[in-house]
Design a protein around this motif. Structure first.
Motif, PDB file in Angstrom:
ATOM      1  N   HIS A  68       0.846  -1.194   0.000  1.00  0.00           N
ATOM      2  CA  HIS A  68       0.000   0.000   0.000  1.00  0.00           C
ATOM      3  C   HIS A  68       0.882   1.245   0.000  1.00  0.00           C
ATOM      4  O   HIS A  68       1.661   1.459   0.940  1.00  0.00           O
ATOM      5  CB  HIS A  68      -0.904   0.012   1.224  1.00  0.00           C
ATOM      6  CG  HIS A  68      -1.831  -1.174   1.321  1.00  0.00           C
ATOM      7  ND1 HIS A  68      -3.002  -1.254   0.598  1.00  0.00           N
ATOM      8  CD2 HIS A  68      -1.736  -2.318   2.045  1.00  0.00           C
ATOM      9  CE1 HIS A  68      -3.610  -2.405   0.884  1.00  0.00           C
ATOM     10  NE2 HIS A  68      -2.862  -3.060   1.763  1.00  0.00           N
ATOM     11  N   ILE A  69       0.765   2.045  -1.045  1.00  0.00           N
ATOM     12  CA  ILE A  69       1.477   3.317  -1.122  1.00  0.00           C
ATOM     13  C   ILE A  69       0.461   4.420  -0.831  1.00  0.00           C
ATOM     14  O   ILE A  69      -0.539   4.553  -1.554  1.00  0.00           O
ATOM     15  CB  ILE A  69       2.110   3.528  -2.506  1.00  0.00           C
ATOM     16  CG1 ILE A  69       3.069   2.385  -2.845  1.00  0.00           C
ATOM     17  CG2 ILE A  69       2.835   4.866  -2.565  1.00  0.00           C
ATOM     18  CD1 ILE A  69       3.560   2.412  -4.286  1.00  0.00           C
ATOM     19  N   PHE A  91       2.376  -4.573   3.394  1.00  0.00           N
ATOM     20  CA  PHE A  91       3.373  -3.527   3.593  1.00  0.00           C
ATOM     21  C   PHE A  91       2.722  -2.159   3.352  1.00  0.00           C
ATOM     22  O   PHE A  91       1.794  -2.029   2.545  1.00  0.00           O
ATOM     23  CB  PHE A  91       4.537  -3.685   2.604  1.00  0.00           C
ATOM     24  CG  PHE A  91       5.228  -5.013   2.671  1.00  0.00           C
ATOM     25  CD1 PHE A  91       6.302  -5.205   3.523  1.00  0.00           C
ATOM     26  CD2 PHE A  91       4.802  -6.073   1.881  1.00  0.00           C
ATOM     27  CE1 PHE A  91       6.951  -6.434   3.589  1.00  0.00           C
ATOM     28  CE2 PHE A  91       5.439  -7.298   1.934  1.00  0.00           C
ATOM     29  CZ  PHE A  91       6.514  -7.476   2.786  1.00  0.00           C
ATOM     30  N   LEU A  92       3.258  -1.143   4.041  1.00  0.00           N
ATOM     31  CA  LEU A  92       2.868   0.238   3.798  1.00  0.00           C
ATOM     32  C   LEU A  92       4.105   1.048   3.448  1.00  0.00           C
ATOM     33  O   LEU A  92       5.170   0.863   4.053  1.00  0.00           O
ATOM     34  CB  LEU A  92       2.218   0.856   5.039  1.00  0.00           C
ATOM     35  CG  LEU A  92       0.854   0.329   5.482  1.00  0.00           C
ATOM     36  CD1 LEU A  92       0.406   1.066   6.731  1.00  0.00           C
ATOM     37  CD2 LEU A  92      -0.170   0.502   4.372  1.00  0.00           C
ATOM     38  N   VAL A  93       3.954   1.960   2.498  1.00  0.00           N
ATOM     39  CA  VAL A  93       5.021   2.887   2.126  1.00  0.00           C
ATOM     40  C   VAL A  93       4.395   4.274   2.145  1.00  0.00           C
ATOM     41  O   VAL A  93       3.464   4.555   1.370  1.00  0.00           O
ATOM     42  CB  VAL A  93       5.582   2.558   0.729  1.00  0.00           C
ATOM     43  CG1 VAL A  93       6.692   3.540   0.361  1.00  0.00           C
ATOM     44  CG2 VAL A  93       6.112   1.131   0.683  1.00  0.00           C
ATOM     45  N   CYS A  94       4.878   5.155   3.023  1.00  0.00           N
ATOM     46  CA  CYS A  94       4.154   6.405   3.227  1.00  0.00           C
ATOM     47  C   CYS A  94       4.969   7.361   4.102  1.00  0.00           C
ATOM     48  O   CYS A  94       6.004   6.989   4.666  1.00  0.00           O
ATOM     49  CB  CYS A  94       2.822   6.120   3.906  1.00  0.00           C
ATOM     50  SG  CYS A  94       2.954   5.121   5.414  1.00  0.00           S
ATOM     51  N   ILE A 135      10.089   9.186  -4.218  1.00  0.00           N
ATOM     52  CA  ILE A 135      10.438   8.237  -3.154  1.00  0.00           C
ATOM     53  C   ILE A 135       9.383   7.145  -3.032  1.00  0.00           C
ATOM     54  O   ILE A 135       9.663   5.967  -3.255  1.00  0.00           O
ATOM     55  CB  ILE A 135      10.654   8.953  -1.800  1.00  0.00           C
ATOM     56  CG1 ILE A 135      11.809   9.963  -1.907  1.00  0.00           C
ATOM     57  CG2 ILE A 135      10.938   7.927  -0.704  1.00  0.00           C
ATOM     58  CD1 ILE A 135      12.063  10.758  -0.645  1.00  0.00           C
ATOM     59  N   PHE A 136       8.138   7.496  -2.705  1.00  0.00           N
ATOM     60  CA  PHE A 136       7.158   6.482  -2.324  1.00  0.00           C
ATOM     61  C   PHE A 136       6.775   5.562  -3.478  1.00  0.00           C
ATOM     62  O   PHE A 136       6.733   4.334  -3.311  1.00  0.00           O
ATOM     63  CB  PHE A 136       5.925   7.148  -1.722  1.00  0.00           C
ATOM     64  CG  PHE A 136       6.231   7.948  -0.485  1.00  0.00           C
ATOM     65  CD1 PHE A 136       6.812   7.348   0.615  1.00  0.00           C
ATOM     66  CD2 PHE A 136       5.944   9.306  -0.423  1.00  0.00           C
ATOM     67  CE1 PHE A 136       7.107   8.065   1.765  1.00  0.00           C
ATOM     68  CE2 PHE A 136       6.224  10.036   0.706  1.00  0.00           C
ATOM     69  CZ  PHE A 136       6.814   9.419   1.807  1.00  0.00           C
ATOM     70  N   GLY A 140       7.910   1.701  -3.358  1.00  0.00           N
ATOM     71  CA  GLY A 140       6.816   0.733  -3.364  1.00  0.00           C
ATOM     72  C   GLY A 140       6.909  -0.232  -4.526  1.00  0.00           C
ATOM     73  O   GLY A 140       6.664  -1.435  -4.371  1.00  0.00           O
ATOM     74  N   ALA A 141       7.283   0.270  -5.699  1.00  0.00           N
ATOM     75  CA  ALA A 141       7.416  -0.594  -6.872  1.00  0.00           C
ATOM     76  C   ALA A 141       8.558  -1.589  -6.697  1.00  0.00           C
ATOM     77  O   ALA A 141       8.424  -2.769  -7.056  1.00  0.00           O
ATOM     78  CB  ALA A 141       7.637   0.250  -8.113  1.00  0.00           C
TER      79      ALA A 141
END
Length: 262
Positions: A68-69, A91-94, A135-136, A140-141
């Motif tokens: 999850h971005i 996962f979270l990217v934030c 960045i995010f 995330g990718a």
């Protein structure tokens, strides 16, 4: 875990500008085979609390391993950390600004990382106003494509992650005092009172000088009348049948409501 994980995007960018498309372009440059699902890009601008609610509400409906971005980031370019969080199932990217704190209330953190490894950024000199792109989306990718979580940066203590202070509901002799935590596009006023506190009880909501009966569906009252019910998200909400509760009742996020129990 599969090499290619599902990716979701949530932001306050809207769809009239290029920002969402550019983030998807960055993801596709890294791995064009990834599946990307938009949760929402209509979070009200800079409204971290609304993003928190939407991310928390969507989280349970995705398969294990989803990345999850989420980008609602009024502190972009400042001192707030860019982070990734690993749970047992996703996962979270934030940004570290409390956007993920609704999920943290229900889901234990396995590990958390500050995104300090610039190898996985789109550029080592990111824009100070568009970390979603530089960045995010990029991190995330890479994570969704199989880069090990630990390689993304420096391990941090999950206890140091920012928590957004959403009030908890409290109990009285006659019921529950809560507040409005989110307003959806229909104007429905979603409280912080979970369904299990009213299940099997006769209940009503006191708000805007009204005593609003608890019912099951939006059609259980006449058009234009206020009604209280448990929404699909699992929280007590106030609605107006075929109307807009926010505008009709003049209630906003953070306002207190009282749940009466018989």
């Amino acid at each position: 875990m599969p090499a290619n994980r599902l990716v979701t995007l949530l932001s306050d960018f809207g769809l009239s500008d290029i920002y969402v498309g550019v983030m998807k372009g960055v993801i596709t440059q890294i791995n064009p085979t990834l599946t990307v699902i938009d949760l929402s890009h209509e979070i009200p601008p800079q409204n971290i609390a609304a993003g928190r609610f939407c991310l928390m509400s969507a989280y349970p409906y995705f398969p294990n391993g989803t990345v999850h971005i989420a980008v609602v980031d009024p502190g972009v370019g400042g001192n707030r950390r860019a982070v990734a969080i690993a749970f047992a199932d996703a996962f979270l990217v934030c940004p570290d600004n409390g956007l993920f704190s609704g999920i943290l209330c229900h889901t234990p953190v396995v590990a958390a990382i500050a995104l300090t490894n610039r190898e996985y950024w789109r550029t080592p000199t990111p824009s100070t106003t568009f970390h979603g792109r530089d960045i995010f989306a990029s991190v995330g990718a890479h994570l969704a494509s199989g880069v090990p979580f630990a390689e993304l940066g420096q391990k941090i203590d999950p206890q140091t992650l920012v928590q957004l202070p959403i009030p908890e509901c409290t109990f009285t002799d006659t019921g529950i005092i809560g507040c409005i935590q989110y307003v959806d596009r229909f104007g429905n006023l979603i409280t912080n009172v979970p369904a299990h506190l009213v299940d099997g009880k006769n209940w009503f909501v006191k708000a805007a000088g009204l005593s609003i009966p608890g019912n099951k569906t939006y059609s259980d009252t006449a058009d234009g009348s206020a009604i209280a019910l448990v929404g699909s998200h699992g929280w007590v909400e106030i609605a107006v049948s075929n109307g807009n509760a926010q505008s009709q009742l003049q209630i906003k996020c953070g306002d207190a409501v009282q749940i009466g129990l018989h």
